[in-house]
Motif scaffolding. Structure first.
Motif, short mmCIF file in Angstrom:
data_model
loop_
_atom_site.label_atom_id
_atom_site.label_comp_id
_atom_site.label_asym_id
_atom_site.label_seq_id
_atom_site.Cartn_x
_atom_site.Cartn_y
_atom_site.Cartn_z
N TYR A 125 17.20 -18.84 -4.90
CA TYR A 125 18.11 -17.83 -4.35
C TYR A 125 18.97 -18.42 -3.23
N TYR A 126 18.32 -19.17 -2.35
CA TYR A 126 19.04 -19.72 -1.20
C TYR A 126 20.22 -20.58 -1.64
N GLY A 127 19.94 -21.53 -2.55
CA GLY A 127 21.00 -22.42 -3.01
C GLY A 127 22.12 -21.69 -3.72
N MET A 128 21.75 -20.71 -4.57
CA MET A 128 22.78 -19.97 -5.31
C MET A 128 23.70 -19.19 -4.36
N ILE A 129 23.10 -18.55 -3.39
CA ILE A 129 23.90 -17.78 -2.43
C ILE A 129 24.85 -18.70 -1.67
N GLU A 130 24.33 -19.82 -1.21
CA GLU A 130 25.14 -20.75 -0.42
C GLU A 130 26.23 -21.40 -1.28
N MET A 131 25.94 -21.70 -2.55
CA MET A 131 26.95 -22.28 -3.43
C MET A 131 28.14 -21.35 -3.62
N ASN A 132 27.89 -20.06 -3.49
CA ASN A 132 28.97 -19.08 -3.60
C ASN A 132 29.61 -18.75 -2.25
N HIS A 133 29.32 -19.59 -1.24
CA HIS A 133 29.92 -19.45 0.09
C HIS A 133 29.54 -18.12 0.76
N ALA A 134 28.42 -17.55 0.30
CA ALA A 134 27.87 -16.37 0.96
C ALA A 134 26.73 -16.82 1.86
N VAL A 135 26.10 -15.86 2.53
CA VAL A 135 25.08 -16.18 3.54
C VAL A 135 23.78 -15.46 3.19
N PRO A 136 22.67 -16.19 2.99
CA PRO A 136 21.39 -15.52 2.78
C PRO A 136 20.85 -14.99 4.10
N VAL A 137 20.47 -13.73 4.12
CA VAL A 137 19.85 -13.11 5.29
C VAL A 137 18.44 -12.72 4.89
N THR A 138 17.47 -13.28 5.59
CA THR A 138 16.08 -13.11 5.18
C THR A 138 15.40 -11.96 5.91
N VAL A 139 14.54 -11.28 5.16
CA VAL A 139 13.70 -10.22 5.70
C VAL A 139 12.25 -10.68 5.56
N PRO A 140 11.55 -10.93 6.65
CA PRO A 140 10.15 -11.35 6.53
C PRO A 140 9.32 -10.29 5.82
N VAL A 141 8.51 -10.73 4.86
CA VAL A 141 7.53 -9.86 4.22
C VAL A 141 6.15 -10.47 4.44
N TYR A 142 5.16 -9.62 4.62
CA TYR A 142 3.86 -10.07 5.12
C TYR A 142 2.74 -9.80 4.13
N GLU A 143 1.78 -10.71 4.14
CA GLU A 143 0.61 -10.57 3.27
C GLU A 143 -0.08 -9.23 3.49
N GLU A 144 -0.18 -8.80 4.76
CA GLU A 144 -0.87 -7.56 5.09
C GLU A 144 -0.17 -6.33 4.50
N GLU A 145 1.10 -6.48 4.13
CA GLU A 145 1.88 -5.38 3.54
C GLU A 145 2.20 -5.64 2.07
N GLY A 146 1.40 -6.52 1.46
CA GLY A 146 1.55 -6.80 0.05
C GLY A 146 2.79 -7.60 -0.30
N PHE A 147 3.38 -8.28 0.69
CA PHE A 147 4.59 -9.09 0.51
C PHE A 147 5.77 -8.27 -0.02
N ASN A 148 5.87 -7.02 0.37
CA ASN A 148 6.97 -6.16 -0.05
C ASN A 148 7.87 -5.81 1.13
N PHE A 149 9.14 -5.48 0.82
CA PHE A 149 10.05 -4.99 1.84
C PHE A 149 9.47 -3.75 2.50
N THR A 150 9.72 -3.62 3.81
CA THR A 150 9.47 -2.37 4.52
C THR A 150 10.82 -1.82 4.97
N GLU A 151 10.87 -0.52 5.21
CA GLU A 151 12.13 0.08 5.62
C GLU A 151 12.61 -0.49 6.95
N GLN A 152 11.69 -0.66 7.88
CA GLN A 152 12.07 -1.19 9.19
C GLN A 152 12.64 -2.60 9.05
#
Length: 387
Positions: A125-152
């Motif tokens: 994902y990182y390389g594809m986004i950057e190749m298209n001159h866009a910017v990857p913005v990461t959201v940390p996901v945690y083992e304790e939360e099942g590695f899923n996005f949270t609303e916060q």
């Protein structure tokens, strides 16, 4: 000579391939590094490609793919995903899911646009986004939360430059599956901020323990802002055939079709006929492979959690385990390289998938039971030497 592209030069090569290359030349290697089924493509699918060639289906196809395959994809999504797409102008055949992802980003983003991804996430994902001159913005996901996005976490990543959320469920590398509540939360935020969602569902058949797969495009108002990426690679052991598909709003798909002409004209013709057979023919092999993955998942998880200083969650989907190695005191790189040199077992360092992957390694259980047991005998020896 004039310099090459500075954008391409700035993109780091994938570390997974580095581990793969380091293993070359070593004897008696056990590999858990590549996410590829050990099974061969089912015979009836291979036969369909042979018959297509015998019938002369060896010429160019429309940029969007042959209509019978698009019709098969449409029927499949209506049945499995419970979403309806017109095969004439809302479906496009791509060279695997990879090209579908790339085309989605190419059509959606302008230079400087931000694409939100989880951390950890699929390394490409990182390389594809950057190749298209866009910017990857990461959201940390945690083992304790099942590695899923949270609303916060998701809301904290949104800026005026945000353009899309890239959602992969089931997830590579963690095996996480976003439940319906999580997907509805993502949809709510996407609609509120006028964001697209690129929905990468290439592992959707590989969900275990009665987990329900839920396509975000089912939510009212989301179909027009969702681009679905899928393929036959993982589910049908067809990684080398390179057939995938994108489904989305007609204005997006029409732009993809336009670009396809300049990119590669069309997908391999006999492989498209093989994909029709995969989707519409007997599903016995798919069922068998899934049963085997479920068995191998349990064996691998049990072996990990029986070794002091190692642990993991039970992955809910895909065919990866994200193993926690923090108690060994080693970094992800130190663990992976040390294990390869000492025991000839190759795994993927967790930081291949983002900064939050540090302290983990990824292992694929799309390999034989014999390899899993032999590999973990060696891993246990390696870990015991660290004490």
């Amino acid at each position: 000579m004039k310099e090459l592209s500075s954008k391409i030069a700035s993109i780091e090569p994938a570390k997974i391939r580095k581990m793969y290359d380091m293993a070359q030349g070593l004897d008696n290697v056990i590999s858990f590094v590549i996410g590829e089924p050990e099974f061969d493509t089912p015979e009836h699918i291979i036969d369909a490609a042979k018959k297509a060639m015998d019938r002369g289906h060896t010429h160019y196809t429309p940029n969007s793919g042959i209509l019978p395959l698009r019709e098969a994809v449409s029927a499949h999504f209506q049945n499995f995903d419970k979403v309806s797409y017109n095969p004439l102008d809302e479906i496009m055949i791509t060279v695997g899911g990879m090209q579908g992802l790339y085309l989605s980003l190419l059509v959606l983003t302008n230079p400087g646009d931000e694409v939100i991804v989880s951390d950890p996430c699929y390394t490409n994902y990182y390389g594809m986004i950057e190749m298209n001159h866009a910017v990857p913005v990461t959201v940390p996901v945690y083992e304790e939360e099942g590695f899923n996005f949270t609303e916060q976490g998701l809301r904290a990543a949104i800026t005026p430059k945000s353009k899309a959320i890239l959602l992969n469920t089931p997830s590579n590398p963690t095996g996480a599956v976003a439940d319906r509540a999580t997907i509805e939360m993502i949809a709510r935020i996407a609609a509120e901020h006028d964001l697209y969602v690129i929905f990468d569902e290439v592992y959707k058949y590989l969900i275990y323990d009665e987990e329900d797969f839920f396509n975000i495009a089912r939510i009212p108002g989301m179909k027009e802002r969702t681009i679905i990426v899928d393929s036959v690679s993982k589910s049908y052991a067809m990684t080398g055939w390179r057939v995938g598909f994108c489904l989305g709003p007609e204005p997006v798909i029409s732009e993809m079709q336009k670009i396809q002409e300049f990119m590669l004209s069309c997908v391999n013709t006999p492989a498209q006929y093989a994909a029709i057979e995969a989707l519409t023919g007997p599903q016995d092999a798919l069922t068998y492979m899934n049963e085997q993955y479920k068995l191998r998942r349990k064996i691998m998880v049990d072996r990990i959690n029986s070794i002091d200083t190692l642990s993991c969650l039970m992955p809910k989907g895909a065919f990866y385990v994200f193993m926690n190695i923090k108690e060994t005191g080693l970094t992800s790189d130190e663990f992976a390289i040390g294990l390869l040199k000492d025991q000839h077992v190759v795994v993927s360092p967790g930081d291949c998938f983002g900064a939050m992957g540090e302290g983990y390694v990824r292992l694929s259980y799309a390999t034989s039971v014999e390899n899993i047991n032999e590999g973990f005998d060696r891993i246990e020896k390696f870990v015991n030497k660290l004490k």
